[in-house]
Write a protein that holds these residues in place. Structure first.
Motif, PDB file in Angstrom:
ATOM      1  N   GLU A 266       0.838  -1.203   0.000  1.00 42.32           N
ATOM      2  CA  GLU A 266       0.000   0.000   0.000  1.00 42.32           C
ATOM      3  C   GLU A 266       0.874   1.255   0.000  1.00 42.32           C
ATOM      4  OE1 GLU A 266      -2.430  -0.490   3.428  1.00 42.32           O
ATOM      5  OE2 GLU A 266      -3.850  -1.842   2.444  1.00 42.32           O
ATOM      6  N   PHE A 267       1.975   1.208   0.761  1.00 44.77           N
ATOM      7  CA  PHE A 267       2.923   2.332   0.785  1.00 44.77           C
ATOM      8  C   PHE A 267       3.568   2.503  -0.582  1.00 44.77           C
ATOM      9  CE2 PHE A 267       6.967   4.403   1.567  1.00 44.77           C
ATOM     10  CZ  PHE A 267       6.657   5.366   2.518  1.00 44.77           C
ATOM     11  N   VAL A 268       3.915   1.395  -1.239  1.00 41.40           N
ATOM     12  CA  VAL A 268       4.532   1.463  -2.567  1.00 41.40           C
ATOM     13  C   VAL A 268       3.562   2.061  -3.579  1.00 41.40           C
ATOM     14  CG1 VAL A 268       5.387   0.054  -4.484  1.00 41.40           C
ATOM     15  CG2 VAL A 268       6.140  -0.423  -2.143  1.00 41.40           C
ATOM     16  N   GLN A 269       2.259   1.736  -3.468  1.00 42.37           N
ATOM     17  CA  GLN A 269       1.272   2.318  -4.377  1.00 42.37           C
ATOM     18  C   GLN A 269       1.184   3.833  -4.212  1.00 42.37           C
ATOM     19  OE1 GLN A 269      -2.336   0.134  -3.545  1.00 42.37           O
ATOM     20  NE2 GLN A 269      -1.974  -1.325  -5.220  1.00 42.37           N
ATOM     21  N   ARG A 270       1.350   4.291  -2.968  1.00 41.19           N
ATOM     22  CA  ARG A 270       1.300   5.733  -2.721  1.00 41.19           C
ATOM     23  C   ARG A 270       2.589   6.429  -3.154  1.00 41.19           C
ATOM     24  NH1 ARG A 270      -0.582   3.906   2.283  1.00 41.19           N
ATOM     25  NH2 ARG A 270       1.328   4.621   3.318  1.00 41.19           N
ATOM     26  N   HIS A 271       3.719   5.712  -3.006  1.00 39.57           N
ATOM     27  CA  HIS A 271       5.032   6.307  -3.291  1.00 39.57           C
ATOM     28  C   HIS A 271       5.873   5.302  -4.078  1.00 39.57           C
ATOM     29  CE1 HIS A 271       3.815   9.229  -0.270  1.00 39.57           C
ATOM     30  NE2 HIS A 271       3.635   8.233   0.572  1.00 39.57           N
ATOM     31  N   PRO A 272       5.651   5.191  -5.383  1.00 39.11           N
ATOM     32  CA  PRO A 272       6.385   4.183  -6.185  1.00 39.11           C
ATOM     33  C   PRO A 272       7.901   4.373  -6.170  1.00 39.11           C
ATOM     34  CG  PRO A 272       4.507   5.097  -7.399  1.00 39.11           C
ATOM     35  CD  PRO A 272       4.695   5.948  -6.181  1.00 39.11           C
ATOM     36  N   THR A 273       8.373   5.585  -5.933  1.00 43.27           N
ATOM     37  CA  THR A 273       9.819   5.830  -5.957  1.00 43.27           C
ATOM     38  C   THR A 273      10.557   5.059  -4.866  1.00 43.27           C
ATOM     39  OG1 THR A 273       9.506   7.803  -4.591  1.00 43.27           O
ATOM     40  CG2 THR A 273       9.577   8.124  -6.975  1.00 43.27           C
ATOM     41  N   VAL A 274       9.841   4.621  -3.833  1.00 43.68           N
ATOM     42  CA  VAL A 274      10.510   3.893  -2.749  1.00 43.68           C
ATOM     43  C   VAL A 274      11.078   2.568  -3.258  1.00 43.68           C
ATOM     44  CG1 VAL A 274       8.509   2.579  -1.894  1.00 43.68           C
ATOM     45  CG2 VAL A 274      10.307   3.281  -0.297  1.00 43.68           C
ATOM     46  N   LEU A 275      10.471   2.002  -4.317  1.00 39.68           N
ATOM     47  CA  LEU A 275      10.973   0.735  -4.863  1.00 39.68           C
ATOM     48  C   LEU A 275      12.401   0.898  -5.374  1.00 39.68           C
ATOM     49  CD1 LEU A 275       7.996  -0.931  -6.783  1.00 39.68           C
ATOM     50  CD2 LEU A 275       9.137  -1.726  -4.702  1.00 39.68           C
ATOM     51  N   TRP A 276      12.681   2.012  -6.047  1.00 41.61           N
ATOM     52  CA  TRP A 276      14.037   2.257  -6.534  1.00 41.61           C
ATOM     53  C   TRP A 276      14.996   2.401  -5.366  1.00 41.61           C
ATOM     54  CZ3 TRP A 276      17.745   1.799  -9.753  1.00 41.61           C
ATOM     55  CH2 TRP A 276      18.884   2.597  -9.646  1.00 41.61           C
ATOM     56  N   ASP A 277      14.575   3.111  -4.322  1.00 39.35           N
ATOM     57  CA  ASP A 277      15.436   3.287  -3.154  1.00 39.35           C
ATOM     58  C   ASP A 277      15.754   1.945  -2.504  1.00 39.35           C
ATOM     59  OD1 ASP A 277      15.491   6.018  -3.511  1.00 39.35           O
ATOM     60  OD2 ASP A 277      13.865   6.406  -2.095  1.00 39.35           O
ATOM     61  N   VAL A 278      14.746   1.083  -2.379  1.00 40.70           N
ATOM     62  CA  VAL A 278      14.949  -0.234  -1.749  1.00 40.70           C
ATOM     63  C   VAL A 278      15.850  -1.103  -2.616  1.00 40.70           C
ATOM     64  CG1 VAL A 278      13.793  -2.381  -1.061  1.00 40.70           C
ATOM     65  CG2 VAL A 278      12.792  -0.173  -0.452  1.00 40.70           C
ATOM     66  N   PHE A 279      15.625  -1.076  -3.941  1.00 48.16           N
ATOM     67  CA  PHE A 279      16.463  -1.869  -4.847  1.00 48.16           C
ATOM     68  C   PHE A 279      17.909  -1.375  -4.814  1.00 48.16           C
ATOM     69  CE2 PHE A 279      18.399  -2.335  -9.088  1.00 48.16           C
ATOM     70  CZ  PHE A 279      18.424  -3.713  -9.172  1.00 48.16           C
ATOM     71  N   ALA A 280      18.096  -0.060  -4.873  1.00 52.40           N
ATOM     72  CA  ALA A 280      19.449   0.495  -4.826  1.00 52.40           C
ATOM     73  C   ALA A 280      20.108   0.201  -3.484  1.00 52.40           C
ATOM     74  CB  ALA A 280      19.398   2.010  -5.072  1.00 52.40           C
ATOM     75  N   PHE A 281      19.337   0.219  -2.410  1.00 51.45           N
ATOM     76  CA  PHE A 281      19.837  -0.118  -1.079  1.00 51.45           C
ATOM     77  C   PHE A 281      20.399  -1.540  -1.057  1.00 51.45           C
ATOM     78  CE2 PHE A 281      18.849  -1.988   3.135  1.00 51.45           C
ATOM     79  CZ  PHE A 281      19.611  -1.165   3.952  1.00 51.45           C
ATOM     80  N   GLY A 282      19.649  -2.491  -1.630  1.00 50.96           N
ATOM     81  CA  GLY A 282      20.102  -3.883  -1.672  1.00 50.96           C
ATOM     82  C   GLY A 282      21.297  -4.077  -2.592  1.00 50.96           C
ATOM     83  N   MET A 283      21.302  -3.413  -3.757  1.00 53.89           N
ATOM     84  CA  MET A 283      22.403  -3.579  -4.712  1.00 53.89           C
ATOM     85  C   MET A 283      23.703  -2.978  -4.172  1.00 53.89           C
ATOM     86  SD  MET A 283      21.743  -5.406  -7.276  1.00 53.89           S
ATOM     87  CE  MET A 283      23.278  -5.035  -8.110  1.00 53.89           C
ATOM     88  N   THR A 284      23.633  -1.820  -3.537  1.00 53.29           N
ATOM     89  CA  THR A 284      24.856  -1.232  -2.979  1.00 53.29           C
ATOM     90  C   THR A 284      25.407  -2.107  -1.855  1.00 53.29           C
ATOM     91  OG1 THR A 284      23.450   0.170  -1.572  1.00 53.29           O
ATOM     92  CG2 THR A 284      24.338   1.149  -3.589  1.00 53.29           C
ATOM     93  N   SER A 285      24.511  -2.755  -1.100  1.00 48.80           N
ATOM     94  CA  SER A 285      24.962  -3.682  -0.063  1.00 48.80           C
ATOM     95  C   SER A 285      25.702  -4.869  -0.674  1.00 48.80           C
ATOM     96  CB  SER A 285      23.766  -4.170   0.758  1.00 48.80           C
ATOM     97  OG  SER A 285      24.127  -5.223   1.626  1.00 48.80           O
ATOM     98  N   ALA A 286      25.111  -5.469  -1.729  1.00 48.50           N
ATOM     99  CA  ALA A 286      25.725  -6.635  -2.369  1.00 48.50           C
ATOM    100  C   ALA A 286      27.045  -6.278  -3.041  1.00 48.50           C
ATOM    101  CB  ALA A 286      24.752  -7.237  -3.388  1.00 48.50           C
ATOM    102  N   LEU A 287      27.082  -5.168  -3.767  1.00 44.98           N
ATOM    103  CA  LEU A 287      28.304  -4.769  -4.460  1.00 44.98           C
ATOM    104  C   LEU A 287      29.386  -4.351  -3.469  1.00 44.98           C
ATOM    105  CD1 LEU A 287      26.664  -2.784  -7.389  1.00 44.98           C
ATOM    106  CD2 LEU A 287      27.965  -4.906  -7.593  1.00 44.98           C
ATOM    107  N   GLY A 288      28.983  -3.701  -2.383  1.00 45.11           N
ATOM    108  CA  GLY A 288      29.955  -3.341  -1.350  1.00 45.11           C
ATOM    109  C   GLY A 288      30.603  -4.565  -0.731  1.00 45.11           C
ATOM    110  N   GLN A 289      29.785  -5.582  -0.421  1.00 53.05           N
ATOM    111  CA  GLN A 289      30.333  -6.834   0.111  1.00 53.05           C
ATOM    112  C   GLN A 289      31.277  -7.482  -0.885  1.00 53.05           C
ATOM    113  OE1 GLN A 289      27.815  -9.730   2.116  1.00 53.05           O
ATOM    114  NE2 GLN A 289      26.294  -8.156   2.568  1.00 53.05           N
ATOM    115  N   ASN A 290      30.932  -7.420  -2.167  1.00 55.39           N
ATOM    116  CA  ASN A 290      31.784  -8.013  -3.192  1.00 55.39           C
ATOM    117  C   ASN A 290      33.160  -7.351  -3.215  1.00 55.39           C
ATOM    118  OD1 ASN A 290      32.193  -9.610  -5.769  1.00 55.39           O
ATOM    119  ND2 ASN A 290      32.376  -7.545  -6.571  1.00 55.39           N
ATOM    120  N   PHE A 291      33.213  -6.028  -3.124  1.00 58.68           N
ATOM    121  CA  PHE A 291      34.498  -5.334  -3.124  1.00 58.68           C
ATOM    122  C   PHE A 291      35.275  -5.574  -1.835  1.00 58.68           C
ATOM    123  CE2 PHE A 291      32.643  -2.853  -6.625  1.00 58.68           C
ATOM    124  CZ  PHE A 291      33.716  -2.873  -7.501  1.00 58.68           C
TER     125      PHE A 291
END
Length: 358
Positions: A266-291
């Motif tokens: 329901e929050f995502v429907q109100r604010h779709p931009t949060v999906l990009w923030d959550v995805f970028a949050f997870g990807m930066t975590s994974a790439l940071g661990q890789n480095f």
């Protein structure tokens, strides 16, 4: 250009066009002409190592810096007029899913051996790993981001205490002095100035946020001890740990966040931009661990420790500038003491250990 060196040669034959000889019949000295291509090759190897270090440094610094900015934006920022993201368990689930997929993809491409460790070890290790992340992120509801970063920076303290109490480890005097410097810096940072008596009952040195940070640090210590046990008992790869710990954490978190799923969408429907923030949050975590894995593999844990310590200091600086988190002179002094202690510990503590091994 060529360099020449003199090499003794037994029973040398007549010289050919590429070498000349002088001396007795028993031993002759051959002057061998060596091309500078070997020197150039060594210079190329040093250049490659330098470029690799720069890539690792920028990878850790950039991805984890952006990870910290996103973490504060998601958990403490506002979406829309006054709508806040409160789905911390779902956020950690998304982070673990992305970490798991990333580790599986990298492992499938680079690792050909089967993971020999029993899954039950990863089950227990994932509980402390997941608990540490949850406690750390929930702490942001009660403390600002610089406090959370500084609190997580003192991870060597619970690791050392658990090592002394349960693993009978012994540490040098320099190690204890460095940790004392860190503890002094944290105490200086956390110390709360005197407040009026009417407010004294509602404010204490250790609030809910500080207690959650302590819990997160203890769980980090447990996770580190269990990972060491797995590594000592079985020849596992770094991506084996990353994949299996995140895989089991996903299973626990699916159960834990069932009550958040519908409100989250329901929050995502109100604010779709949060999906990009959550995805970028997870990807930066994974790439940071890789480095981090790349840095440890190519340059050792000491270099990695120095890079991550530097990154955390600039993350605090970035949080103060971007999100305008106020810090007093006393807190800045405490911050400097903490990172000075961590830097000295990563440098001199490990050198003393190496000397003892010799």
């Amino acid at each position: 250009m060529t360099d020449s060196i003199v090499i003794p040669v037994q029973n040398a034959r007549e010289p050919d066009s590429s070498r000349s000889s002088v001396g007795t019949d028993q031993e002759k000295v051959t002057i061998v002409t060596i091309s500078t291509s070997e020197r150039e090759l060594r210079m190329m190897e040093r250049n490659v190592s330098t470029r690799k270090f720069i890539i690792c440094f920028l990878g850790i610094f950039v991805f984890y810096f952006y990870f910290g900015i996103l973490q504060e934006k998601i958990t403490k920022g506002k979406y829309g007029s006054d709508d806040r993201f409160t789905f911390i368990t779902t956020l950690i689930l998304c982070q673990c899913i992305i970490n798991c997929i990333f580790a599986k993809a990298v492992r499938s491409y680079f690792v050909t051996t089967k993971d020999p460790a029993p899954q039950k070890l990863y089950v227990w290790c994932s509980l402390s790993y997941m608990g540490a992340m949850l406690a750390s992120n929930y702490a942001l509801k009660h403390v600002n981001y610089p406090t959370q970063v500084l609190g997580k920076s003192v991870k060597p303290i619970p690791v050392m205490l658990l090592g002394v109490l349960f693993a009978q480890k012994k540490y040098s005097l320099a190690k204890y002095l460095c940790i004392l410097l860190v503890v002094s810096g944290v105490a200086l940072f956390m110390y709360k100035d005197k407040v009026p008596s009417s407010m004294a009952s509602s404010e204490s040195l250790l609030g809910m946020g500080e207690m959650l940070l302590i819990l997160s640090l203890l769980l980090d210590g447990v996770t580190g001890a269990m990972q060491d046990r797995i590594r000592d008992s079985y020849p596992v790869q770094s991506y084996d740990l990353m994949y299996n710990m995140n895989k089991w954490s996903c299973l626990w978190l699916v159960v834990a966040c069932y009550h958040e799923i519908i409100p989250f969408f329901e929050f995502v429907q109100r604010h779709p931009t949060v999906l990009w923030d959550v995805f970028a949050f997870g990807m930066t975590s994974a790439l940071g661990q890789n480095f981090i894995f790349m840095t440890v593999t190519n340059f050792g844990p000491l270099t990695c420790s120095v890079i991550t310590t530097t990154r955390k200091f600039f993350t605090i600086l970035g949080s103060v500038i971007i999100f305008q988190n106020p810090m007093s002179q006393r807190q800045w002094m405490g911050t400097v003491l903490v990172f000075l202690g961590l830097g000295l510990d990563s440098k001199y503590g490990k050198e003393l250990k190496a000397d003892r091994k010799k």
